[in-house]
Design a protein around this motif. Sequence first.
Motif, PDB file in Angstrom:
ATOM      1  N   ILE A  67       0.867  -1.175   0.000  1.00 41.53           N
ATOM      2  CA  ILE A  67       0.000   0.000   0.000  1.00 41.53           C
ATOM      3  C   ILE A  67       0.905   1.226   0.000  1.00 41.53           C
ATOM      4  N   GLN A  68       0.649   2.161  -0.901  1.00 46.93           N
ATOM      5  CA  GLN A  68       1.429   3.394  -0.932  1.00 46.93           C
ATOM      6  C   GLN A  68       0.579   4.545  -0.404  1.00 46.93           C
ATOM      7  N   LEU A  69       1.113   5.248   0.592  1.00 51.02           N
ATOM      8  CA  LEU A  69       0.449   6.444   1.109  1.00 51.02           C
ATOM      9  C   LEU A  69       1.224   7.648   0.580  1.00 51.02           C
ATOM     10  N   PRO A  70       0.596   8.522  -0.208  1.00 49.49           N
ATOM     11  CA  PRO A  70       1.341   9.637  -0.795  1.00 49.49           C
ATOM     12  C   PRO A  70       1.717  10.682   0.246  1.00 49.49           C
ATOM     13  N   ALA A  71       2.886  11.296   0.054  1.00 47.63           N
ATOM     14  CA  ALA A  71       3.325  12.337   0.989  1.00 47.63           C
ATOM     15  C   ALA A  71       2.326  13.486   1.028  1.00 47.63           C
ATOM     16  N   SER A  72       1.650  13.737  -0.106  1.00 42.15           N
ATOM     17  CA  SER A  72       0.683  14.847  -0.152  1.00 42.15           C
ATOM     18  C   SER A  72      -0.451  14.642   0.860  1.00 42.15           C
ATOM     19  N   SER A  73      -0.764  13.403   1.219  1.00 43.56           N
ATOM     20  CA  SER A  73      -1.787  13.138   2.237  1.00 43.56           C
ATOM     21  C   SER A  73      -1.187  13.171   3.639  1.00 43.56           C
ATOM     22  N   LEU A  74       0.044  12.699   3.744  1.00 49.09           N
ATOM     23  CA  LEU A  74       0.675  12.632   5.076  1.00 49.09           C
ATOM     24  C   LEU A  74       0.984  14.020   5.633  1.00 49.09           C
ATOM     25  N   VAL A  75       1.037  15.030   4.768  1.00 47.02           N
ATOM     26  CA  VAL A  75       1.307  16.391   5.265  1.00 47.02           C
ATOM     27  C   VAL A  75       0.019  17.153   5.553  1.00 47.02           C
ATOM     28  N   LYS A  76      -1.117  16.513   5.419  1.00 42.94           N
ATOM     29  CA  LYS A  76      -2.385  17.192   5.711  1.00 42.94           C
ATOM     30  C   LYS A  76      -2.657  17.239   7.209  1.00 42.94           C
ATOM     31  N   ARG A  77      -3.454  18.212   7.605  1.00 38.10           N
ATOM     32  CA  ARG A  77      -3.947  18.195   8.985  1.00 38.10           C
ATOM     33  C   ARG A  77      -4.981  17.072   9.093  1.00 38.10           C
ATOM     34  N   ALA A  78      -5.051  16.481  10.253  1.00 37.09           N
ATOM     35  CA  ALA A  78      -5.925  15.305  10.375  1.00 37.09           C
ATOM     36  C   ALA A  78      -6.558  15.253  11.762  1.00 37.09           C
ATOM     37  N   ALA A  79      -7.725  14.668  11.816  1.00 38.85           N
ATOM     38  CA  ALA A  79      -8.406  14.477  13.104  1.00 38.85           C
ATOM     39  C   ALA A  79      -9.103  13.125  13.077  1.00 38.85           C
ATOM     40  N   LEU A  80      -9.109  12.461  14.207  1.00 38.24           N
ATOM     41  CA  LEU A  80      -9.704  11.116  14.305  1.00 38.24           C
ATOM     42  C   LEU A  80     -10.653  11.086  15.497  1.00 38.24           C
ATOM     43  N   ARG A  81     -11.772  10.442  15.322  1.00 38.18           N
ATOM     44  CA  ARG A  81     -12.686  10.183  16.433  1.00 38.18           C
ATOM     45  C   ARG A  81     -13.101   8.716  16.374  1.00 38.18           C
ATOM     46  N   ARG A  82     -13.252   8.142  17.539  1.00 39.84           N
ATOM     47  CA  ARG A  82     -13.546   6.707  17.577  1.00 39.84           C
ATOM     48  C   ARG A  82     -14.401   6.396  18.788  1.00 39.84           C
ATOM     49  N   ALA A  83     -15.313   5.453  18.647  1.00 42.24           N
ATOM     50  CA  ALA A  83     -16.088   4.978  19.798  1.00 42.24           C
ATOM     51  C   ALA A  83     -15.999   3.470  19.858  1.00 42.24           C
ATOM     52  N   SER A  84     -15.899   2.972  21.073  1.00 42.24           N
ATOM     53  CA  SER A  84     -15.863   1.530  21.294  1.00 42.24           C
ATOM     54  C   SER A  84     -16.662   1.261  22.564  1.00 42.24           C
ATOM     55  N   LEU A  85     -17.294   0.088  22.634  1.00 38.16           N
ATOM     56  CA  LEU A  85     -18.096  -0.203  23.821  1.00 38.16           C
ATOM     57  C   LEU A  85     -17.218  -0.427  25.043  1.00 38.16           C
ATOM     58  N   THR A  86     -15.972  -0.837  24.803  1.00 36.74           N
ATOM     59  CA  THR A  86     -15.025  -1.022  25.914  1.00 36.74           C
ATOM     60  C   THR A  86     -13.743  -0.257  25.582  1.00 36.74           C
ATOM     61  N   LYS A  87     -12.959   0.047  26.627  1.00 37.38           N
ATOM     62  CA  LYS A  87     -11.829   0.954  26.444  1.00 37.38           C
ATOM     63  C   LYS A  87     -10.871   0.498  25.341  1.00 37.38           C
ATOM     64  N   LEU A  88     -10.513  -0.767  25.348  1.00 35.55           N
ATOM     65  CA  LEU A  88      -9.575  -1.266  24.343  1.00 35.55           C
ATOM     66  C   LEU A  88     -10.280  -2.196  23.352  1.00 35.55           C
ATOM     67  N   GLY A  89     -11.564  -1.979  23.174  1.00 32.89           N
ATOM     68  CA  GLY A  89     -12.346  -2.919  22.370  1.00 32.89           C
ATOM     69  C   GLY A  89     -12.393  -2.563  20.908  1.00 32.89           C
ATOM     70  N   ARG A  90     -13.105  -3.400  20.191  1.00 35.10           N
ATOM     71  CA  ARG A  90     -13.275  -3.218  18.747  1.00 35.10           C
ATOM     72  C   ARG A  90     -14.059  -1.934  18.481  1.00 35.10           C
TER      73      ARG A  90
END
Length: 277
Positions: free
Chosen positions: A167-190
């Motif tokens: 898999i190739q990730l282009p540098a043009s994407s890696l230099v973007k600002r980014a934000a992630l949000r995630r929910a799981s039913l348990t702290k370290l869960g799926r």
Amino acid sequence: MNLNSVTALRRPTSAAAIAEWRDGYAWLAGGTWLFSEPQPATDTLIDLDHLGWPALEASPGGLEIGATCRIAELYRLEAPRGWIAAPLIRGCCEALLASFKVWNAATVGGNICMSLPAGAIISLVVALEGRCTLWPRGGAPREVPAVDFVTDDHTNILKSGELLRKIQLPASSLVKRAALRRASLTKLGRSAALLIGTSGSGATGPAAHDHRRNPRPMQLWFDRIPSVEALRQTIDARIPADGYFADVHGSAAYKRHLTYQFAEQIRAELGRPGAGA
Ligand SMILES: Cc1cc2nc3c(=O)[nH]c(=O)nc-3n(C[C@H](O)[C@H](O)[C@H](O)COP(=O)(O)OP(=O)(O)OC[C@H]3O[C@@H](n4cnc5c(N)ncnc54)[C@H](O)[C@@H]3O)c2cc1C
């Protein structure tokens, strides 16, 4: 678990050594899923471990990830300073339900090829606009955008015997600002829901929101940071209310609610001047 149907293990040193493919063959990567449940249709495992594919190669053009790269190796990547989206890598590795064994044995390619709705590495490579190189048996290699790889729950575009090579990730994407949000039913869960947003330089740069609580990844594009209403309308236009993946981790309505909530948080975060990953 023991796989009682398996009678042969092959350890090729090149993919070309497996010129013929037949029912009963299966590529073996980390084996965390293959050995987690009976595989009555499989009699021969073909181990990818001896193919010698490089795990990670960073260059000015971006990051190349070998399919056999362990998720634990990816997690330890020391990214170049300018790749401000790189914290997404750890964020997505941590979004798997990973026992000690899964964490250390599972591969990037195995996670993508499993094509599960909770496949956080899929979210990562889609959000960073990755391209997958595929090696068919007996044909020329082909390249596909990562967003087109997974087509449904546990379903993808791989043809019989076809390998995901890298898999190739282009540098043009890696230099973007980014934000992630995630929910799981348990702290370290799926993950029940995982959303990633990226934004190019300036408020007029492209912004993508990758929604991974559908059976397949979704990518929404905006030519500037959208308004609250425009974001909500785009989500509704692309994903019908019953288009969310309902499972033990949440109903479709719950995941829809999380999607609205997280998308708005990401929109607000990326809209702030100077905000980063
Ligand atoms: C306790 C536990 C928790 C888990 N939690 C999660 C989770 O949160 N999210 C999630 O997505 N999954 C989860 N899984 C499922 C699975 O372990 C992961 O998806 C893991 O990343 C699979 O990678 P692997 O290298 O072990 O693949 P393997 O088990 O070796 O292979 C998986 C499948 O992909 C195929 N394959 C592997 N590599 C390639 C390749 N390069 N080209 C073509 N085909 C290939 C194999 O033939 C097989 O069909 C979990 C499993 C367990 C047991």
